[in-house]
Design a protein around this motif. Structure first.
Motif, mmCIF file in Angstrom:
data_model
loop_
_atom_site.group_PDB
_atom_site.id
_atom_site.type_symbol
_atom_site.label_atom_id
_atom_site.label_comp_id
_atom_site.label_asym_id
_atom_site.label_seq_id
_atom_site.Cartn_x
_atom_site.Cartn_y
_atom_site.Cartn_z
ATOM 1 N N ALA A 200 0.815 -1.217 0.000
ATOM 2 C CA ALA A 200 0.000 0.000 0.000
ATOM 3 C C ALA A 200 0.847 1.265 0.000
ATOM 4 O O ALA A 200 0.459 2.281 -0.587
ATOM 5 C CB ALA A 200 -0.948 0.007 1.198
ATOM 6 N N CYS A 201 2.029 1.227 0.640
ATOM 7 C CA CYS A 201 2.851 2.435 0.692
ATOM 8 C C CYS A 201 3.230 2.875 -0.727
ATOM 9 O O CYS A 201 3.198 4.069 -1.044
ATOM 10 C CB CYS A 201 4.092 2.222 1.565
ATOM 11 S SG CYS A 201 5.294 1.032 0.931
ATOM 12 N N ALA A 202 3.536 1.917 -1.589
ATOM 13 C CA ALA A 202 3.871 2.254 -2.975
ATOM 14 C C ALA A 202 2.640 2.756 -3.724
ATOM 15 O O ALA A 202 2.738 3.644 -4.583
ATOM 16 C CB ALA A 202 4.463 1.040 -3.684
ATOM 17 N N GLU A 203 1.467 2.215 -3.398
ATOM 18 C CA GLU A 203 0.242 2.639 -4.072
ATOM 19 C C GLU A 203 -0.129 4.072 -3.707
ATOM 20 O O GLU A 203 -0.744 4.782 -4.498
ATOM 21 C CB GLU A 203 -0.899 1.680 -3.732
ATOM 22 C CG GLU A 203 -0.694 0.302 -4.334
ATOM 23 C CD GLU A 203 -1.831 -0.654 -4.049
ATOM 24 O OE1 GLU A 203 -2.131 -1.491 -4.919
ATOM 25 O OE2 GLU A 203 -2.437 -0.567 -2.952
ATOM 26 N N TYR A 204 0.254 4.498 -2.515
ATOM 27 C CA TYR A 204 0.028 5.892 -2.138
ATOM 28 C C TYR A 204 1.000 6.838 -2.849
ATOM 29 O O TYR A 204 0.795 8.047 -2.870
ATOM 30 C CB TYR A 204 0.142 6.066 -0.622
ATOM 31 C CG TYR A 204 -1.146 5.771 0.122
ATOM 32 C CD1 TYR A 204 -2.262 6.591 -0.037
ATOM 33 C CD2 TYR A 204 -1.263 4.673 0.964
ATOM 34 C CE1 TYR A 204 -3.449 6.333 0.637
ATOM 35 C CE2 TYR A 204 -2.449 4.402 1.642
ATOM 36 C CZ TYR A 204 -3.534 5.233 1.469
ATOM 37 O OH TYR A 204 -4.715 4.976 2.125
ATOM 38 N N VAL A 205 2.051 6.280 -3.430
ATOM 39 C CA VAL A 205 2.980 7.081 -4.243
ATOM 40 C C VAL A 205 2.485 7.169 -5.681
ATOM 41 O O VAL A 205 2.476 8.235 -6.291
ATOM 42 C CB VAL A 205 4.397 6.458 -4.211
ATOM 43 C CG1 VAL A 205 5.296 7.123 -5.251
ATOM 44 C CG2 VAL A 205 5.003 6.617 -2.823
ATOM 45 N N THR A 206 2.059 6.034 -6.216
ATOM 46 C CA THR A 206 1.652 5.987 -7.620
ATOM 47 C C THR A 206 0.207 6.433 -7.842
ATOM 48 O O THR A 206 -0.184 6.731 -8.966
ATOM 49 C CB THR A 206 1.794 4.555 -8.160
ATOM 50 O OG1 THR A 206 0.898 3.678 -7.439
ATOM 51 C CG2 THR A 206 3.221 4.056 -7.993
ATOM 52 N N GLY A 207 -0.581 6.454 -6.769
ATOM 53 C CA GLY A 207 -1.995 6.805 -6.903
ATOM 54 C C GLY A 207 -2.866 5.613 -7.248
ATOM 55 O O GLY A 207 -4.065 5.761 -7.507
ATOM 56 N N ALA A 208 -2.283 4.397 -7.235
ATOM 57 C CA ALA A 208 -3.047 3.197 -7.572
ATOM 58 C C ALA A 208 -4.160 2.930 -6.576
ATOM 59 O O ALA A 208 -5.128 2.238 -6.879
ATOM 60 C CB ALA A 208 -2.114 1.986 -7.639
ATOM 61 N N GLY A 209 -4.032 3.497 -5.379
ATOM 62 C CA GLY A 209 -5.060 3.304 -4.365
ATOM 63 C C GLY A 209 -6.148 4.347 -4.416
ATOM 64 O O GLY A 209 -7.058 4.338 -3.579
ATOM 65 N N GLY A 210 -6.062 5.253 -5.372
ATOM 66 C CA GLY A 210 -7.100 6.275 -5.515
ATOM 67 C C GLY A 210 -6.638 7.674 -5.175
ATOM 68 O O GLY A 210 -7.286 8.655 -5.528
ATOM 69 N N PHE A 240 8.820 5.783 -6.230
ATOM 70 C CA PHE A 240 9.073 7.211 -6.417
ATOM 71 C C PHE A 240 9.840 7.452 -7.725
ATOM 72 O O PHE A 240 9.536 8.386 -8.477
ATOM 73 C CB PHE A 240 9.872 7.774 -5.239
ATOM 74 C CG PHE A 240 9.044 8.157 -4.048
ATOM 75 C CD1 PHE A 240 8.054 9.130 -4.155
ATOM 76 C CD2 PHE A 240 9.260 7.568 -2.808
ATOM 77 C CE1 PHE A 240 7.299 9.511 -3.044
ATOM 78 C CE2 PHE A 240 8.510 7.935 -1.698
ATOM 79 C CZ PHE A 240 7.525 8.903 -1.820
ATOM 80 N N SER A 241 10.817 6.590 -8.001
ATOM 81 C CA SER A 241 11.638 6.764 -9.204
ATOM 82 C C SER A 241 10.814 6.671 -10.480
ATOM 83 O O SER A 241 11.063 7.384 -11.457
ATOM 84 C CB SER A 241 12.734 5.694 -9.248
ATOM 85 O OG SER A 241 13.672 5.879 -8.208
ATOM 86 N N HIS A 242 9.817 5.791 -10.473
ATOM 87 C CA HIS A 242 9.050 5.520 -11.690
ATOM 88 C C HIS A 242 7.729 6.275 -11.764
ATOM 89 O O HIS A 242 7.002 6.134 -12.746
ATOM 90 C CB HIS A 242 8.770 4.012 -11.793
ATOM 91 C CG HIS A 242 10.003 3.180 -11.877
ATOM 92 N ND1 HIS A 242 10.107 1.909 -11.349
ATOM 93 C CD2 HIS A 242 11.214 3.450 -12.435
ATOM 94 C CE1 HIS A 242 11.318 1.433 -11.576
ATOM 95 N NE2 HIS A 242 12.007 2.348 -12.230
ATOM 96 N N SER A 243 7.423 7.061 -10.737
ATOM 97 C CA SER A 243 6.120 7.745 -10.707
ATOM 98 C C SER A 243 6.039 8.877 -11.725
ATOM 99 O O SER A 243 4.957 9.215 -12.211
ATOM 100 C CB SER A 243 5.846 8.299 -9.310
ATOM 101 O OG SER A 243 6.677 9.432 -9.051
ATOM 102 N N GLY A 244 7.200 9.504 -12.029
ATOM 103 C CA GLY A 244 7.212 10.623 -12.970
ATOM 104 C C GLY A 244 6.685 11.911 -12.383
ATOM 105 O O GLY A 244 6.495 12.901 -13.095
ATOM 106 N N ARG A 245 6.444 11.931 -11.079
ATOM 107 C CA ARG A 245 5.894 13.133 -10.443
ATOM 108 C C ARG A 245 7.013 14.057 -9.955
ATOM 109 O O ARG A 245 8.121 13.624 -9.644
ATOM 110 C CB ARG A 245 5.000 12.754 -9.261
ATOM 111 C CG ARG A 245 3.750 11.985 -9.682
ATOM 112 C CD ARG A 245 2.928 11.557 -8.472
ATOM 113 N NE ARG A 245 1.762 10.785 -8.866
ATOM 114 C CZ ARG A 245 0.595 11.306 -9.196
ATOM 115 N NH1 ARG A 245 0.436 12.622 -9.156
ATOM 116 N NH2 ARG A 245 -0.419 10.526 -9.544
#
Length: 352
Positions: A200-210, A240-245
């Motif tokens: 879930a911590c990664a999903e809060y970075v990528t936005g996969a969790g909403g 974080f590296s792959h998020s592009g944000r």
């Protein structure tokens, strides 16, 4: 009334048989009392069934246990329906499991409010014990059991919400149920929470969790690390590296530094790449090579390959073609695609 006196008589005779160790006789008398309305006699039959199933002071007999449970179920004893379902689910001695009979008994117990029965039904549907997996029914059963207080069902309900399986993905609901199951003392609580937090911590970075919440992501990773996941910050850094944000490069670098504290070779390689590419930190090729070398010496394929590239080109370290080829071969033997390509193109060398 005469019927009341007879009911008491039969119940008393059943107790006498119990004290004498005559369980068959006890069942006979308790059954007569139960037929006249003595619910406590029906429950005694269930208890005798448990004795026969477990071999508590008597020779084990699944057949006699089954008979007692079936009698008690007929008198409305919920615990008997649950135990009968569990007996069919594990399989009686000398017989195969009977999922259909198990489901029928567990449904009776669940309809009477049994949390464990609802949880077991969830497991049956979840694992396809009935012949095929039915995630929709599994989720409904787990949720019902969780609401009734079953700790293992709480964990499973949380996982369904985390995965978005048969229900809308909801990380907040997932975390709530998993924490409730853990707080209820489920033996798998820590492991389940650690696994959830790690993903879930990664999903809060990528936005996969909403939604994106980097503060929440870091907090979750810290807790997962405390619970034993020593590589969580490496994976968070990759997210974080792959998020592009914007500004996530800096956060990735901080994650890799945190992961490196746990002596993870892949984290040293990631730090080397950050210094080489200027990701979240000022570019410093010499520093990058230091980390690549450290990772290479710790048997990390990515570190081996990049240390080999550095030696081959004399970047951040004195050029050494022989050492470069040795490291590239080691990396290739571990499956690094970049090293395999360079060996073939630049050295005309292919692994055999």
């Amino acid at each position: 009334m005469a019927s009341d006196r007879m009911m008491e008589y039969y119940y008393s005779m059943g107790q006498d048989c119990l004290h004498l160790g005559n369980l068959d006789g006890a069942v006979t008398y308790f059954r007569k009392a139960a037929n006249m309305g003595a619910r406590e006699a029906a429950y005694e039959i269930y208890i005798i069934g448990r004795q026969w199933e477990t071999g508590d002071g008597v020779e084990k007999s699944d057949t006699k246990a089954e008979n007692c449970y079936k009698l008690s179920v007929d008198y409305g004893i919920r615990d008997a329906a649950l135990q009968l379902g569990k007996l069919y689910l594990r399989g009686m001695v000398g017989k195969k499991t009977n999922p259909r009979k198990a489901r029928k008994s567990l449904e009776l117990a669940s309809d009477e409010g049994s949390a464990e029965a609802a949880s077991l039904l969830g497991k049956m549907y979840d694992e396809g014990i009935m012949g095929r997996v039915n995630p929709d029914k599994a989720f409904k059963c787990y949720l019902l059991a969780a609401e009734r207080g079953d700790s293992s069902a709480m964990l499973m309900t949380g996982m369904f919400y985390a995965q978005g399986t048969s229900t809308q993905k909801d990380l907040a609901a997932a975390e709530m149920w998993i924490r409730k199951g853990r707080d209820a003392g489920d033996p798998d609580g820590d492991m389940t929470l650690r696994g959830f937090l790690s993903v879930a911590c990664a999903e809060y970075v990528t936005g996969a969790g909403g939604s994106v919440d980097t503060g929440k992501a870091w907090q979750m990773a810290e807790e997962a690390e405390t619970l034993g996941d020593k590589e969580v910050f490496l994976r968070l850094g990759l997210a974080f590296s792959h998020s592009g944000r914007k500004n996530h490069g800096t956060k990735a670098f901080e994650c890799y530094k945190r992961a490196a504290r746990n002596d993870i070779p892949a984290a040293w390689s990631a730090l080397g790449l950050c210094y080489e590419a200027g990701l979240g930190v000022e570019e410093d090729i010499a520093k990058a090579v230091e980390f690549y070398k450290k990772a290479a010496e710790a048997d990390d394929a990515f570190g081996m390959a990049h240390y080999g590239y550095a030696l081959a080109n004399g970047e951040g370290v004195q050029k050494d073609e022989k050492a470069a080829m040795n490291w590239l071969i080691k990396a290739a033997m571990k499956g690094d695609p970049g090293a395999i390509h360079i060996l073939k193109e630049d050295y005309n060398y292919e692994l055999k």
